[in-house]
Design a protein around this motif. Structure first.
Motif, PDB file in Angstrom:
ATOM      1  N   PHE A  15       0.828  -1.203   0.000  1.00  0.00           N
ATOM      2  CA  PHE A  15       0.000   0.000   0.000  1.00  0.00           C
ATOM      3  C   PHE A  15       0.862   1.253   0.000  1.00  0.00           C
ATOM      4  O   PHE A  15       0.601   2.196  -0.743  1.00  0.00           O
ATOM      5  N   CYS A  16       1.906   1.281   0.826  1.00  0.00           N
ATOM      6  CA  CYS A  16       2.784   2.449   0.892  1.00  0.00           C
ATOM      7  C   CYS A  16       3.508   2.675  -0.427  1.00  0.00           C
ATOM      8  O   CYS A  16       3.626   3.806  -0.890  1.00  0.00           O
ATOM      9  N   LYS A  17       3.987   1.604  -1.047  1.00  0.00           N
ATOM     10  CA  LYS A  17       4.666   1.756  -2.338  1.00  0.00           C
ATOM     11  C   LYS A  17       3.718   2.335  -3.380  1.00  0.00           C
ATOM     12  O   LYS A  17       4.073   3.251  -4.119  1.00  0.00           O
ATOM     13  N   GLY A  18       2.509   1.808  -3.452  1.00  0.00           N
ATOM     14  CA  GLY A  18       1.528   2.312  -4.407  1.00  0.00           C
ATOM     15  C   GLY A  18       1.122   3.738  -4.115  1.00  0.00           C
ATOM     16  O   GLY A  18       0.960   4.555  -5.022  1.00  0.00           O
ATOM     17  N   PHE A  19       0.978   4.068  -2.841  1.00  0.00           N
ATOM     18  CA  PHE A  19       0.587   5.414  -2.440  1.00  0.00           C
ATOM     19  C   PHE A  19       1.651   6.430  -2.822  1.00  0.00           C
ATOM     20  O   PHE A  19       1.344   7.483  -3.371  1.00  0.00           O
ATOM     21  N   PHE A  20       2.908   6.111  -2.550  1.00  0.00           N
ATOM     22  CA  PHE A  20       3.984   7.055  -2.827  1.00  0.00           C
ATOM     23  C   PHE A  20       4.306   7.172  -4.313  1.00  0.00           C
ATOM     24  O   PHE A  20       5.017   8.085  -4.718  1.00  0.00           O
ATOM     25  N   VAL A  21       3.785   6.281  -5.126  1.00  0.00           N
ATOM     26  CA  VAL A  21       3.903   6.416  -6.577  1.00  0.00           C
ATOM     27  C   VAL A  21       2.680   7.137  -7.132  1.00  0.00           C
ATOM     28  O   VAL A  21       2.794   8.010  -7.985  1.00  0.00           O
ATOM     29  N   ALA A  26      -0.603  11.693  -9.668  1.00  0.00           N
ATOM     30  CA  ALA A  26      -1.897  12.369  -9.684  1.00  0.00           C
ATOM     31  C   ALA A  26      -1.742  13.880  -9.543  1.00  0.00           C
ATOM     32  O   ALA A  26      -2.403  14.647 -10.248  1.00  0.00           O
ATOM     33  N   VAL A  27      -0.871  14.325  -8.665  1.00  0.00           N
ATOM     34  CA  VAL A  27      -0.654  15.765  -8.472  1.00  0.00           C
ATOM     35  C   VAL A  27      -0.071  16.387  -9.734  1.00  0.00           C
ATOM     36  O   VAL A  27      -0.491  17.467 -10.167  1.00  0.00           O
ATOM     37  N   THR A  28       0.881  15.720 -10.357  1.00  0.00           N
ATOM     38  CA  THR A  28       1.469  16.231 -11.596  1.00  0.00           C
ATOM     39  C   THR A  28       0.429  16.287 -12.701  1.00  0.00           C
ATOM     40  O   THR A  28       0.362  17.269 -13.452  1.00  0.00           O
ATOM     41  N   PHE A  29      -0.399  15.243 -12.830  1.00  0.00           N
ATOM     42  CA  PHE A  29      -1.448  15.234 -13.847  1.00  0.00           C
ATOM     43  C   PHE A  29      -2.418  16.390 -13.632  1.00  0.00           C
ATOM     44  O   PHE A  29      -2.761  17.107 -14.579  1.00  0.00           O
ATOM     45  N   LEU A  30      -2.874  16.586 -12.403  1.00  0.00           N
ATOM     46  CA  LEU A  30      -3.834  17.645 -12.125  1.00  0.00           C
ATOM     47  C   LEU A  30      -3.234  19.034 -12.293  1.00  0.00           C
ATOM     48  O   LEU A  30      -3.937  19.990 -12.613  1.00  0.00           O
ATOM     49  N   ASP A  31      -1.936  19.165 -12.110  1.00  0.00           N
ATOM     50  CA  ASP A  31      -1.279  20.454 -12.244  1.00  0.00           C
ATOM     51  C   ASP A  31      -0.937  20.785 -13.692  1.00  0.00           C
ATOM     52  O   ASP A  31      -1.055  21.929 -14.120  1.00  0.00           O
TER      53      ASP A  31
END
Length: 80
Positions: A15-21, A26-31
């Motif tokens: 979960f942590c690996k997936g979250f940190f990827v 997502a932030v880059t896509f939205l920005d």
């Protein structure tokens, strides 16, 4: 008992690996590419939000068109 702790540890690690990827992607896509915004109020009527104050529309704001100066007549432009 030891097996359940091992399963939980592996699940948390995955979960942590997936979250940190996923979060930076997502932030880059939205920005950089597009973001979702809600249109409220009478400023965009009758095109958007025709019901008035009791309803709101959700729109996708395309950052690529604005960044590449591909805005055409009839496009709705949002300024922040």
């Amino acid at each position: 008992m030891a097996q359940s702790q091992g399963w939980l540890k592996r699940y948390f690690k995955a979960f942590c690996k997936g979250f940190f990827v996923a979060v930076p992607v997502a932030v880059t896509f939205l920005d950089r590419v597009a973001c979702v915004a809600r249109v409220e109020g009478a400023s965009m009527q009758p095109s958007l939000n025709p019901g008035g104050s009791q309803s709101s529309d959700v729109v996708l704001l395309n950052h690529w068109k604005v960044r590449n100066f591909e805005v055409q007549r009839g496009d709705i432009v949002s300024l922040v």
